[in-house]
Design an enzyme around this catalytic site. Structure first.
Site, PDB file in Angstrom:
ATOM      1  N   LYS C 106       0.850  -1.186   0.000  1.00  0.00           N
ATOM      2  CA  LYS C 106       0.000   0.000   0.000  1.00  0.00           C
ATOM      3  C   LYS C 106       0.891   1.243   0.000  1.00  0.00           C
ATOM      4  CE  LYS C 106      -3.732   1.573   2.959  1.00  0.00           C
ATOM      5  NZ  LYS C 106      -4.592   1.159   4.074  1.00  0.00           N
ATOM      6  N   GLY C 109       1.552   6.752   3.217  1.00  0.00           N
ATOM      7  CA  GLY C 109       0.736   7.946   3.387  1.00  0.00           C
ATOM      8  C   GLY C 109      -0.662   7.782   2.845  1.00  0.00           C
ATOM      9  N   CYS C 110      -0.972   6.570   2.364  1.00  0.00           N
ATOM     10  CA  CYS C 110      -2.307   6.305   1.837  1.00  0.00           C
ATOM     11  C   CYS C 110      -3.083   5.577   2.914  1.00  0.00           C
ATOM     12  CB  CYS C 110      -2.185   5.451   0.580  1.00  0.00           C
ATOM     13  SG  CYS C 110      -3.755   5.054  -0.169  1.00  0.00           S
ATOM     14  N   VAL C 111      -4.003   6.280   3.581  1.00  0.00           N
ATOM     15  CA  VAL C 111      -4.671   5.691   4.744  1.00  0.00           C
ATOM     16  C   VAL C 111      -5.929   4.920   4.342  1.00  0.00           C
ATOM     17  CG1 VAL C 111      -5.445   6.145   7.088  1.00  0.00           C
ATOM     18  CG2 VAL C 111      -3.837   7.689   5.994  1.00  0.00           C
TER      19      VAL C 111
END
Lengths: 123, 99, 111
Positions: C106, C109-111
């Site tokens: 993933k 910083g991609c929550v």
């Protein structure tokens, strides 16, 4: 962070890449910070300059080589990379040994740069 | 600007790195093992003495006391308690921790 | 942790369905992950997935959406370097879905 206010951030990296987790953690925080549209710069001092050394090969220590990621920073609009001259010299390195384009500053200039920042975050 | 150092000068060069970036009017706070640097007779004391010419140097009293060095602080260095620590952090617009 | 079975081989994935060992990736597996995401892979989908794999090989990270969009525009043409184009292909987020299909972790910083 207050709305609309762009702050000057300086991430100060002073640790060698594989002996501790600081360098990698710092790099991840920098990448995340790019999402917040702030004015972000990175400074490399002391053993931190080793993070940018060309030719890292971590196969035999079975650790991820994250040095190529520094070259991705440009795509994240993070283009201010500062390296301290004294730190390079004390380690037998020159700008040519680094894997990204940087601005080399003397300690006095680095101190002045730090004084212009709104926020400094150390790794 | 406030600089915070927590590593012993007998073990690491952190204090030197910090002092190379201290500008006139800045403050330096020594905590944990860094407090040894501000004690009489220590090899690093001369560097602290030199820094005092243009900067302010503080040392956390609790860490000095724990290390039996509270009586040996060099002249010009100011001892602070935890409240003083917090005040230094809030009074200075920038804080740089020399980890 | 879970596994995906493809052609009698099992692949370990994390709790969100991202492949654990990216060296195990192959196109057949990508097709299966896409199916689970309800995406029918077209040439345009493959173009993005392959781009992501190249990006990862070069930089060792999965790019944030904004960075991906910009980089795709540069490489594949400005009409493809838009959020709209990428979200049409991967409705639940190009970074999330396309990275998963590409076998990458993933994005940071991609929550």
């Amino acid at each position: 962070m207050s709305e609309g206010a762009i702050k000057k951030f300086l991430f100060v990296n002073r640790k060698a890449p594989y002996g501790s987790v600081y360098a990698l953690e710092g790099l991840e925080v920098v990448l995340i910070s790019a999402a917040f549209d702030q004015d972000v710069g990175l400074a490399f001092l002391d053993d931190g300059v080793y993070q940018l050394a060309k030719g890292q090969n971590t196969k035999a220590i079975e650790t991820k080589n994250f040095s190529p990621t520094y070259r991705a920073l440009e795509g994240y609009d993070i283009e201010k990379l500062y390296v301290e001259r004294e730190s390079l010299e004390a380690r037998g390195l020159t700008e040519d040994d680094l894997l990204v384009d940087v601005q080399v500053l003397g300690a006095t200039e680095m101190a002045a740069l730090m004084d212009e920042m709104d926020v400094m975050i150390s790794f | 600007m406030l600089h915070i150092v927590n590593k012993s000068p007998g073990e690491r060069a952190t204090l030197d790195s910090c002092l190379a970036h201290v500008r006139p009017g800045h403050s330096v706070l020594l905590i944990e093992d860094a407090v040894y640097a501000a004690t009489k007779g220590h090899a690093a004391a001369a560097k602290i003495q030199a820094a005092l010419a243009t900067a302010k140097v503080f040392v956390l009293a609790a860490d000095l006391e724990a290390r039996a060095r509270a009586g040996a602080v060099i002249d010009g260095v100011v001892q602070v308690d935890y409240k003083g620590f917090v005040e230094l952090v809030t009074q200075n617009p920038r804080v740089q921790s020399w980890l | 942790m879970g596994t995906i079975e493809v052609s009698g081989k099992s692949y370990e994935v994390d709790e969100e369905g991202y492949l654990v060992d990216l060296s195990q990736w192959n196109e057949e597996l990508a097709g299966e992950i896409a199916k689970a995401e309800k995406i029918e892979m077209s040439e345009s989908h493959w173009e993005v997935v392959n781009f992501l794999r190249e990006y990862y090989n070069e930089y060792q990270i999965a790019p944030a959406v904004r960075v991906l969009t910009k980089a795709i525009g540069k490489k594949l043409g400005p009409d493809k370097g838009s959020n709209q184009y990428l979200y049409e292909l991967f409705p639940y987020g190009p970074a999330k879905q396309a990275c998963k299909i590409a076998g990458l972790p993933k994005p940071t910083g991609c929550v």
